[in-house]
Design a protein around this motif. Sequence first.
Motif, PDB file in Angstrom:
ATOM      1  N   HIS A  11       0.778  -1.235   0.000  1.00 33.31           N
ATOM      2  CA  HIS A  11       0.000   0.000   0.000  1.00 33.31           C
ATOM      3  C   HIS A  11       0.815   1.292   0.000  1.00 33.31           C
ATOM      4  CE1 HIS A  11      -3.446  -2.533   0.695  1.00 33.31           C
ATOM      5  NE2 HIS A  11      -2.967  -2.977   1.840  1.00 33.31           N
ATOM      6  N   LEU A  12       2.140   1.214   0.134  1.00 31.44           N
ATOM      7  CA  LEU A  12       2.936   2.423   0.312  1.00 31.44           C
ATOM      8  C   LEU A  12       2.773   3.403  -0.846  1.00 31.44           C
ATOM      9  CD1 LEU A  12       4.972   4.149   1.808  1.00 31.44           C
ATOM     10  CD2 LEU A  12       6.808   2.774   0.796  1.00 31.44           C
ATOM     11  N   ARG A  13       2.900   2.934  -2.063  1.00 31.50           N
ATOM     12  CA  ARG A  13       2.805   3.847  -3.215  1.00 31.50           C
ATOM     13  C   ARG A  13       1.441   4.531  -3.265  1.00 31.50           C
ATOM     14  NH1 ARG A  13       5.109   5.267  -7.851  1.00 31.50           N
ATOM     15  NH2 ARG A  13       6.928   3.934  -7.450  1.00 31.50           N
ATOM     16  N   THR A  14       0.383   3.773  -3.065  1.00 28.49           N
ATOM     17  CA  THR A  14      -0.960   4.363  -3.107  1.00 28.49           C
ATOM     18  C   THR A  14      -1.154   5.355  -1.976  1.00 28.49           C
ATOM     19  OG1 THR A  14      -1.795   2.294  -4.035  1.00 28.49           O
ATOM     20  CG2 THR A  14      -3.419   3.834  -3.182  1.00 28.49           C
ATOM     21  N   SER A  15      -0.631   5.037  -0.802  1.00 25.88           N
ATOM     22  CA  SER A  15      -0.755   5.938   0.337  1.00 25.88           C
ATOM     23  C   SER A  15      -0.068   7.274   0.055  1.00 25.88           C
ATOM     24  CB  SER A  15      -0.153   5.287   1.588  1.00 25.88           C
ATOM     25  OG  SER A  15      -0.282   6.131   2.707  1.00 25.88           O
ATOM     26  N   VAL A  16       1.137   7.220  -0.495  1.00 27.21           N
ATOM     27  CA  VAL A  16       1.861   8.461  -0.813  1.00 27.21           C
ATOM     28  C   VAL A  16       1.149   9.223  -1.928  1.00 27.21           C
ATOM     29  CG1 VAL A  16       4.023   9.402  -1.713  1.00 27.21           C
ATOM     30  CG2 VAL A  16       4.077   7.596   0.023  1.00 27.21           C
ATOM     31  N   GLN A  17       0.602   8.526  -2.896  1.00 22.80           N
ATOM     32  CA  GLN A  17      -0.147   9.201  -3.964  1.00 22.80           C
ATOM     33  C   GLN A  17      -1.332   9.975  -3.409  1.00 22.80           C
ATOM     34  OE1 GLN A  17      -1.031   5.938  -6.618  1.00 22.80           O
ATOM     35  NE2 GLN A  17       0.821   6.257  -7.846  1.00 22.80           N
ATOM     36  N   HIS A  18      -2.016   9.405  -2.426  1.00 19.81           N
ATOM     37  CA  HIS A  18      -3.126  10.111  -1.797  1.00 19.81           C
ATOM     38  C   HIS A  18      -2.648  11.395  -1.106  1.00 19.81           C
ATOM     39  CE1 HIS A  18      -5.610   6.580  -2.546  1.00 19.81           C
ATOM     40  NE2 HIS A  18      -6.645   7.241  -2.074  1.00 19.81           N
ATOM     41  N   ILE A  19      -1.432  11.373  -0.602  1.00 14.25           N
ATOM     42  CA  ILE A  19      -0.871  12.586   0.015  1.00 14.25           C
ATOM     43  C   ILE A  19      -0.556  13.628  -1.048  1.00 14.25           C
ATOM     44  CG2 ILE A  19       1.083  13.521   1.313  1.00 14.25           C
ATOM     45  CD1 ILE A  19       1.312  10.746   2.658  1.00 14.25           C
ATOM     46  N   LEU A  20       0.120  13.199  -2.106  1.00 17.16           N
ATOM     47  CA  LEU A  20       0.561  14.134  -3.140  1.00 17.16           C
ATOM     48  C   LEU A  20      -0.603  14.712  -3.947  1.00 17.16           C
ATOM     49  CD1 LEU A  20       3.717  12.230  -4.438  1.00 17.16           C
ATOM     50  CD2 LEU A  20       3.603  14.083  -2.761  1.00 17.16           C
ATOM     51  N   PRO A  36      13.277  -1.900   9.218  1.00 17.71           N
ATOM     52  CA  PRO A  36      13.976  -2.988   8.522  1.00 17.71           C
ATOM     53  C   PRO A  36      12.992  -3.955   7.857  1.00 17.71           C
ATOM     54  CG  PRO A  36      13.971  -3.384  10.882  1.00 17.71           C
ATOM     55  CD  PRO A  36      13.353  -2.034  10.681  1.00 17.71           C
ATOM     56  N   SER A  37      12.442  -3.565   6.736  1.00 19.03           N
ATOM     57  CA  SER A  37      11.432  -4.368   6.044  1.00 19.03           C
ATOM     58  C   SER A  37      12.040  -5.586   5.365  1.00 19.03           C
ATOM     59  CB  SER A  37      10.715  -3.513   5.000  1.00 19.03           C
ATOM     60  OG  SER A  37       9.967  -2.473   5.607  1.00 19.03           O
ATOM     61  N   ALA A  38      11.213  -6.632   5.234  1.00 20.06           N
ATOM     62  CA  ALA A  38      11.644  -7.850   4.556  1.00 20.06           C
ATOM     63  C   ALA A  38      11.035  -7.957   3.158  1.00 20.06           C
ATOM     64  CB  ALA A  38      11.251  -9.068   5.387  1.00 20.06           C
ATOM     65  N   ASP A  39      10.347  -6.920   2.720  1.00 24.44           N
ATOM     66  CA  ASP A  39       9.739  -6.934   1.387  1.00 24.44           C
ATOM     67  C   ASP A  39      10.315  -5.778   0.556  1.00 24.44           C
ATOM     68  OD1 ASP A  39       8.560  -4.661   2.424  1.00 24.44           O
ATOM     69  OD2 ASP A  39       6.529  -5.477   2.506  1.00 24.44           O
ATOM     70  N   ARG A  40       9.579  -5.278  -0.426  1.00 23.97           N
ATOM     71  CA  ARG A  40      10.077  -4.245  -1.337  1.00 23.97           C
ATOM     72  C   ARG A  40       9.796  -2.819  -0.851  1.00 23.97           C
ATOM     73  NH1 ARG A  40       7.650  -3.556  -5.630  1.00 23.97           N
ATOM     74  NH2 ARG A  40       9.391  -2.666  -6.799  1.00 23.97           N
ATOM     75  N   THR A  41       9.503  -2.644   0.415  1.00 22.35           N
ATOM     76  CA  THR A  41       9.171  -1.314   0.923  1.00 22.35           C
ATOM     77  C   THR A  41      10.273  -0.298   0.650  1.00 22.35           C
ATOM     78  OG1 THR A  41       7.726  -2.182   2.672  1.00 22.35           O
ATOM     79  CG2 THR A  41       8.635   0.013   2.997  1.00 22.35           C
ATOM     80  N   ASP A  42      11.517  -0.643   0.949  1.00 20.03           N
ATOM     81  CA  ASP A  42      12.623   0.305   0.753  1.00 20.03           C
ATOM     82  C   ASP A  42      12.792   0.669  -0.725  1.00 20.03           C
ATOM     83  OD1 ASP A  42      12.923  -0.118   3.441  1.00 20.03           O
ATOM     84  OD2 ASP A  42      15.080  -0.493   3.365  1.00 20.03           O
ATOM     85  N   GLU A  43      12.643  -0.322  -1.596  1.00 17.86           N
ATOM     86  CA  GLU A  43      12.775  -0.082  -3.034  1.00 17.86           C
ATOM     87  C   GLU A  43      11.676   0.859  -3.530  1.00 17.86           C
ATOM     88  OE1 GLU A  43      12.443  -2.687  -7.174  1.00 17.86           O
ATOM     89  OE2 GLU A  43      12.963  -3.689  -5.291  1.00 17.86           O
ATOM     90  N   LEU A  48       9.844   6.482  -5.048  1.00 15.14           N
ATOM     91  CA  LEU A  48       9.028   7.663  -4.762  1.00 15.14           C
ATOM     92  C   LEU A  48       9.897   8.899  -4.557  1.00 15.14           C
ATOM     93  CD1 LEU A  48       6.455   5.976  -2.363  1.00 15.14           C
ATOM     94  CD2 LEU A  48       5.927   6.996  -4.589  1.00 15.14           C
ATOM     95  N   VAL A  49      11.029   8.712  -3.882  1.00 14.22           N
ATOM     96  CA  VAL A  49      11.958   9.833  -3.694  1.00 14.22           C
ATOM     97  C   VAL A  49      12.462  10.333  -5.045  1.00 14.22           C
ATOM     98  CG1 VAL A  49      14.219  10.508  -2.786  1.00 14.22           C
ATOM     99  CG2 VAL A  49      12.666   9.149  -1.375  1.00 14.22           C
ATOM    100  N   ALA A  50      12.886   9.407  -5.905  1.00 12.59           N
ATOM    101  CA  ALA A  50      13.434   9.790  -7.215  1.00 12.59           C
ATOM    102  C   ALA A  50      12.374  10.437  -8.098  1.00 12.59           C
ATOM    103  CB  ALA A  50      14.018   8.561  -7.900  1.00 12.59           C
ATOM    104  N   GLU A  51      11.172   9.887  -8.094  1.00  7.52           N
ATOM    105  CA  GLU A  51      10.102  10.395  -8.957  1.00  7.52           C
ATOM    106  C   GLU A  51       9.654  11.800  -8.576  1.00  7.52           C
ATOM    107  OE1 GLU A  51       8.295   5.880  -9.477  1.00  7.52           O
ATOM    108  OE2 GLU A  51       7.122   7.437  -8.475  1.00  7.52           O
TER     109      GLU A  51
END
Length: 337
Positions: A11-20, A36-43, A48-51
């Motif tokens: 949900h991270l990308r969608t959550s940030v999109q709702h903010i932006l 310290p996530s075990a999935d793709r959260t950091d990626e 999102l930072v780069a975009e």
Amino acid sequence: MIMPVLNEERHLRTSVQHILEQEYAGEMEVVIALGPSADRTDEIAAELVAENANRSWGRVQTVPNPTGRTPAGLNAAIKASRHPVVVRVDGHGMLSPNYIATAVRLLEETGAANVGGTMHAEGENAWEHAVAAAMTSKIGVGNAAFHTGGEAGEAETVYLGVFRREVLEQQGGYNEEFIRAQDWELNFRIREAGGLIWFSPELRVSYRPRPSVRELAKQYRNYGRWRHVVARYHAGSINLRYLAPPVAVCAIAAGVVVGVAVTPWALVVPGGYLAAIVAGSLPAGKGLGLSARAQIPVALATMHMSWGWGFLTSPKKLARKVIASRRAPVLTTRSSG
């Protein structure tokens, strides 16, 4: 915007999109505290930072949160942020389009130190729809306004929160010993210091429920465990709503044992509870599909029993550790709106 995240790739990308996409004219930034996530959260966070690197409004940045603890991540994000209003968001929370603008207006109108609204649970499959229905029903969570709705007014605590930075700095941020219930503890200090906590149904955050029975049980066991810590931390904060789940666990366990060992009449207690949650699930499931409606009693029982068990088994040593870290409220005055 401050956002502590851990294993939030869904949900991270969608959550940030709702903010932006907020309908807000003021300046804004998003600070994501990475556990310290075990999935793709950091990626996903790095993407999102780069975009958004070239944006003059709504830039995204990250800060490390090596412990993974929510209050530590919140404090790290607060320290890295720079605006006078601090909006807390979770990695699985979706802000309504005018959330920030409405919150800023309410801060000015009420003079509150912190404002918040409803936690509007929404599912993406039959199980999550069932959990969402349970989490927004009175049989599931009692009369908590931020779950079931209610009229605007002064509150003990609110979901997430939109704070005046000066208040967070005065109180020294979140107490990092509260792995759960850190919102309640911070709002308690704010209230003790003379600040106003304000609930408004105008503010709504869509929330994605846990995706399995096991994850829901873990979530509610931790809720109960830490609510007992709060009760020991602040005598007098317990009410009947909080005592209902542990009482139910004890009564059902006793009913089963006595029913099997002594008399089947004792099975009326667990049978009565089962009948109650089945009956309560009918209005809660209105408008949902058959599969979701059928799973609402499972969600209700998981929430009640896990919360009650967590409350009953919460160790005193955990409360002693938290009490030892007690921060005295820093006296302040209410701002005038």
